[in-house]
Design a protein around this motif. Structure first.
Motif, PDB file in Angstrom:
ATOM      1  N   ALA A 192      -9.865  -7.793  -8.640  1.00  0.00           N
ATOM      2  CA  ALA A 192     -11.095  -8.116  -7.917  1.00  0.00           C
ATOM      3  C   ALA A 192     -10.840  -9.194  -6.870  1.00  0.00           C
ATOM      4  CB  ALA A 192     -12.172  -8.575  -8.904  1.00  0.00           C
ATOM      5  N   TYR A 193      -9.942 -10.107  -7.180  1.00  0.00           N
ATOM      6  CA  TYR A 193      -9.626 -11.219  -6.271  1.00  0.00           C
ATOM      7  C   TYR A 193      -9.120 -10.718  -4.922  1.00  0.00           C
ATOM      8  CZ  TYR A 193      -7.149 -15.444  -4.645  1.00  0.00           C
ATOM      9  OH  TYR A 193      -6.675 -16.504  -3.923  1.00  0.00           O
ATOM     10  N   VAL A 194      -8.145  -9.799  -4.930  1.00  0.00           N
ATOM     11  CA  VAL A 194      -7.594  -9.331  -3.662  1.00  0.00           C
ATOM     12  C   VAL A 194      -8.626  -8.508  -2.894  1.00  0.00           C
ATOM     13  CG1 VAL A 194      -6.547  -7.139  -4.434  1.00  0.00           C
ATOM     14  CG2 VAL A 194      -5.473  -8.460  -2.606  1.00  0.00           C
ATOM     15  N   PHE A 195      -9.496  -7.807  -3.609  1.00  0.00           N
ATOM     16  CA  PHE A 195     -10.559  -7.049  -2.943  1.00  0.00           C
ATOM     17  C   PHE A 195     -11.570  -7.997  -2.279  1.00  0.00           C
ATOM     18  CE2 PHE A 195     -14.746  -4.931  -3.099  1.00  0.00           C
ATOM     19  CZ  PHE A 195     -14.470  -3.840  -2.284  1.00  0.00           C
ATOM     20  N   ILE A 196     -11.958  -9.042  -2.994  1.00  0.00           N
ATOM     21  CA  ILE A 196     -12.914 -10.015  -2.447  1.00  0.00           C
ATOM     22  C   ILE A 196     -12.324 -10.728  -1.238  1.00  0.00           C
ATOM     23  CG2 ILE A 196     -14.145 -12.167  -2.956  1.00  0.00           C
ATOM     24  CD1 ILE A 196     -14.297 -11.176  -5.894  1.00  0.00           C
ATOM     25  N   ARG A 197     -11.044 -11.023  -1.268  1.00  0.00           N
ATOM     26  CA  ARG A 197     -10.390 -11.657  -0.116  1.00  0.00           C
ATOM     27  C   ARG A 197     -10.580 -10.827   1.147  1.00  0.00           C
ATOM     28  NH1 ARG A 197      -4.420 -12.104  -1.165  1.00  0.00           N
ATOM     29  NH2 ARG A 197      -4.449 -12.485   1.085  1.00  0.00           N
ATOM     30  N   GLY A 198     -10.395  -9.526   1.023  1.00  0.00           N
ATOM     31  CA  GLY A 198     -10.553  -8.653   2.174  1.00  0.00           C
ATOM     32  C   GLY A 198     -11.987  -8.598   2.661  1.00  0.00           C
ATOM     33  N   ILE A 199     -12.936  -8.495   1.745  1.00  0.00           N
ATOM     34  CA  ILE A 199     -14.348  -8.389   2.119  1.00  0.00           C
ATOM     35  C   ILE A 199     -14.835  -9.652   2.826  1.00  0.00           C
ATOM     36  CG2 ILE A 199     -16.697  -8.244   1.207  1.00  0.00           C
ATOM     37  CD1 ILE A 199     -15.237  -5.583   1.286  1.00  0.00           C
ATOM     38  N   THR A 200     -14.455 -10.830   2.303  1.00  0.00           N
ATOM     39  CA  THR A 200     -14.928 -12.076   2.914  1.00  0.00           C
ATOM     40  C   THR A 200     -14.378 -12.243   4.331  1.00  0.00           C
ATOM     41  OG1 THR A 200     -13.125 -13.216   1.724  1.00  0.00           O
ATOM     42  CG2 THR A 200     -15.323 -13.330   0.768  1.00  0.00           C
ATOM     43  N   LEU A 201     -13.148 -11.811   4.583  1.00  0.00           N
ATOM     44  CA  LEU A 201     -12.613 -11.870   5.944  1.00  0.00           C
ATOM     45  C   LEU A 201     -13.287 -10.852   6.852  1.00  0.00           C
ATOM     46  CD1 LEU A 201      -8.779 -12.359   5.306  1.00  0.00           C
ATOM     47  CD2 LEU A 201     -10.307 -13.950   6.491  1.00  0.00           C
ATOM     48  N   TYR A 202     -13.564  -9.680   6.305  1.00  0.00           N
ATOM     49  CA  TYR A 202     -14.195  -8.630   7.109  1.00  0.00           C
ATOM     50  C   TYR A 202     -15.564  -9.069   7.631  1.00  0.00           C
ATOM     51  CZ  TYR A 202     -15.962  -4.019   8.408  1.00  0.00           C
ATOM     52  OH  TYR A 202     -16.487  -2.955   9.103  1.00  0.00           O
ATOM     53  N   LEU A 203     -16.264  -9.856   6.870  1.00  0.00           N
ATOM     54  CA  LEU A 203     -17.584 -10.332   7.292  1.00  0.00           C
ATOM     55  C   LEU A 203     -17.506 -11.230   8.533  1.00  0.00           C
ATOM     56  CD1 LEU A 203     -19.197 -11.109   3.806  1.00  0.00           C
ATOM     57  CD2 LEU A 203     -19.610  -9.123   5.282  1.00  0.00           C
ATOM     58  N   TYR A 204     -16.327 -11.826   8.758  1.00  0.00           N
ATOM     59  CA  TYR A 204     -16.146 -12.686   9.930  1.00  0.00           C
ATOM     60  C   TYR A 204     -15.654 -11.919  11.159  1.00  0.00           C
ATOM     61  CZ  TYR A 204     -16.646 -17.132   7.389  1.00  0.00           C
ATOM     62  OH  TYR A 204     -17.126 -18.200   6.677  1.00  0.00           O
ATOM     63  N   LEU A 205     -15.332 -10.637  11.003  1.00  0.00           N
ATOM     64  CA  LEU A 205     -14.708  -9.889  12.096  1.00  0.00           C
ATOM     65  C   LEU A 205     -15.586  -9.800  13.352  1.00  0.00           C
ATOM     66  CD1 LEU A 205     -12.022  -8.516  12.639  1.00  0.00           C
ATOM     67  CD2 LEU A 205     -13.006  -6.373  11.810  1.00  0.00           C
ATOM     68  N   PRO A 206     -16.898  -9.579  13.248  1.00  0.00           N
ATOM     69  CA  PRO A 206     -17.710  -9.533  14.475  1.00  0.00           C
ATOM     70  C   PRO A 206     -17.620 -10.815  15.296  1.00  0.00           C
ATOM     71  CG  PRO A 206     -18.936  -8.611  12.634  1.00  0.00           C
ATOM     72  CD  PRO A 206     -17.703  -9.228  12.051  1.00  0.00           C
ATOM     73  N   ARG A 207     -17.543 -11.958  14.628  1.00  0.00           N
ATOM     74  CA  ARG A 207     -17.413 -13.222  15.347  1.00  0.00           C
ATOM     75  C   ARG A 207     -16.079 -13.295  16.082  1.00  0.00           C
ATOM     76  NH1 ARG A 207     -18.240 -18.643  11.927  1.00  0.00           N
ATOM     77  NH2 ARG A 207     -20.200 -17.539  11.508  1.00  0.00           N
ATOM     78  N   LEU A 208     -15.030 -12.756  15.459  1.00  0.00           N
ATOM     79  CA  LEU A 208     -13.727 -12.747  16.126  1.00  0.00           C
ATOM     80  C   LEU A 208     -13.750 -11.902  17.387  1.00  0.00           C
ATOM     81  CD1 LEU A 208     -10.669 -13.247  16.294  1.00  0.00           C
ATOM     82  CD2 LEU A 208     -10.350 -11.367  14.677  1.00  0.00           C
ATOM     83  N   MET A 209     -14.441 -10.784  17.357  1.00  0.00           N
ATOM     84  CA  MET A 209     -14.493  -9.906  18.522  1.00  0.00           C
ATOM     85  C   MET A 209     -15.098 -10.601  19.740  1.00  0.00           C
ATOM     86  SD  MET A 209     -13.012  -7.222  17.464  1.00  0.00           S
ATOM     87  CE  MET A 209     -13.334  -6.169  18.873  1.00  0.00           C
ATOM     88  N   GLU A 210     -15.930 -11.603  19.508  1.00  0.00           N
ATOM     89  CA  GLU A 210     -16.514 -12.345  20.617  1.00  0.00           C
ATOM     90  C   GLU A 210     -15.467 -13.159  21.372  1.00  0.00           C
ATOM     91  OE1 GLU A 210     -19.613 -14.727  19.033  1.00  0.00           O
ATOM     92  OE2 GLU A 210     -20.810 -13.025  18.307  1.00  0.00           O
ATOM     93  N   SER A 211     -14.297 -13.370  20.769  1.00  0.00           N
ATOM     94  CA  SER A 211     -13.238 -14.137  21.428  1.00  0.00           C
ATOM     95  C   SER A 211     -12.739 -13.452  22.692  1.00  0.00           C
ATOM     96  CB  SER A 211     -12.059 -14.341  20.469  1.00  0.00           C
ATOM     97  OG  SER A 211     -12.456 -15.017  19.310  1.00  0.00           O
TER      98      SER A 211
END
Length: 431
Positions: free
Chosen positions: A400-419
């Motif tokens: 579950a830990y490695v899955f949660i790591r991916g999900i929490t980063l994915y939630l930040y992806l739209p903000r990265l695209m603004e770069s």
């Protein structure tokens, strides 16, 4: 290929000790390696930050900025390494206080630690050099360096263990020698790649290297990455330490299975390293379509590779366990939990790829926040699940830990695209 060679060392060490000693010595190698993983990768920003800064400099075609970024990281790595050597007694004492190990295993860990710690300056400086090779996209030179490091290390460790019967001390000594040899090779390759003489550059550009603005920007980014790395290492340390509470045989069995996880993780991280470089270059060039294309292609390759690796572990895991250890109790426990390791490998690529994206973009704050959140959730799940199903629950929480790591980063992806539309606070231009 370069990255996949790294865990071969762990497999060789595990096989050498597992076939010549008891579960106690194998457990000592597991905990000793954990201590150095935690200490060294606490400063993993020396690799990750250097990759991001140099990749963005390469994308902007700024060779001078690439040289400055490397020099700052290299000096920082050497300095931190010297500090670790000076405070080795305190570090070892603190590590053993935190670990749930028997007195016999703790004594073996001390013998391992006080030999290997003398390679700290070489190892941390090499982190910066490897980061430079990744950022520049010089993957063939990266392959040469990693194969040299791990090849020398494996040969020396096997010689010291099988021929000289040095046991745990032999593993530590072989690693120490290999670390310094690899540092020399990596330094030569990087300086050739960037076409400059380090000592002459320091004399001429010392003021630029020590300029306050870029130094503070690097330190801010690196502090966030350090917290992120500590949180990540904390998850693996928690896993190993909780396993130790179930006995030496379970500790050793989990360590054997982690060799499969580590081999697969390093292999999959090779795709993430490429994503770091491609993301940094795309941001440096402000090319959004190139970023989307490159990340999509690399992630598809990584996903397919993860499934193949998981299938291989599922199919050939039991014979590999028998090769790595002769202890029947360790073999039985490892075999019972083999399927968990295969599942972890199958889904882990998602987190690795997103790690690569955010490292290349030098979005350190998002990485820090996601790592802390996933660690806290992992610990909470582990406490609940192990109270019901012991080591099975530990592995379920780890998946579950490695899955949660991916999900929490994915939630930040739209903000990265603004770069790609406005300057990022973490890009080299702002530092």
């Amino acid at each position: 290929m370069a990255n996949a060679s790294v865990p071969l060392l762990g497999l060789a060490d595990t096989a050498a000790i597992g076939r010549t000693a008891t579960a106690r010595e194998l457990g000592a190698i597991a905990l000793g390696a954990l201590v150095f993983s935690f200490v060294y990768w606490s400063f993993g920003f020396l690799r990750m930050g250097t990759t991001g800064f140099i990749a963005q400099a390469a994308g902007a075609r700024d060779d001078q900025e690439a040289r400055l970024a490397l020099t700052r990281a290299l000096l920082l790595g050497l300095g931190i390494g010297v500090v670790l050597v000076l405070f080795q007694s305190g570090i070892c004492w603190a590590a053993l206080r935190l670990l749930s190990a028997s007195d016999e295993v703790s004594e073996l860990v001390k013998r391992y630690f006080f030999i290997r710690i003398w390679g700290a300056p070489a190892t941390l400086a090499t982190f910066a050099l490897l980061g430079a090779l990744i950022g520049l996209g010089h993957t063939r030179k990266l392959l040469i360096t990693q194969l040299f490091l791990n090849g020398v290390n494996v040969c020396l460790n096997l010689f010291f263990v099988f021929e000289l019967k040095m046991g745990v001390e032999g593993i530590a000594l072989g690693t120490l020698i290999a670390e310094w040899a690899a540092f020399g090779l990596a330094l030569w390759l990087v300086l050739r790649s960037l076409h400059f003489n380090l000592f002459r550059f320091l004399r001429k550009s010392r003021a630029d290297v020590l300029r306050k603005g870029p130094l503070l920007g690097m330190l801010k980014t690196n502090s966030d990455i350090m917290i992120r790395t500590l949180a990540l290492l904390g998850g693996f340390a928690w896993f190993t330490n909780q396993g130790a509470k179930f006995g030496d045989a379970t500790l050793a069995a989990n360590h054997v299975l982690l060799q499969f996880v580590s081999l697969s993780a390093f292999f999959l991280d090779g795709f993430a390293y490429v994503v770091e470089m491609l993301t940094g270059r795309a941001l440096g060039a402000k090319d959004r379509s190139r970023f989307i294309r490159d990340v999509k292609n690399a992630t598809q390759l990584a996903g397919g590779t993860a499934l193949l690796l998981a299938l291989m572990v599922w199919t050939f895991g039991r014979p590999a366990i028998s090769f790595l250890t002769r202890d029947a109790g360790v073999q039985e426990i490892a075999g019972q939990h083999l399927s968990y390791a295969a599942i972890y490998i199958a889904i882990s690529f998602f987190a690795f790829q997103l790690d690569g994206v955010f490292i290349g973009a030098i979005r350190s704050r998002e990485m820090r926040n996601a790592s802390i959140a996933s660690l806290l959730l992992f610990i909470g799940l582990e406490i609940v699940l192990t109270s019901w199903t012991h080591n099975n629950g530990l592995w379920l929480a780890f998946i579950a830990y490695v899955f949660i790591r991916g999900i929490t980063l994915y939630l930040y992806l739209p903000r990265l695209m603004e770069s790609f539309r406005k300057p990022s606070e973490n890009t080299i231009s702002s530092s």
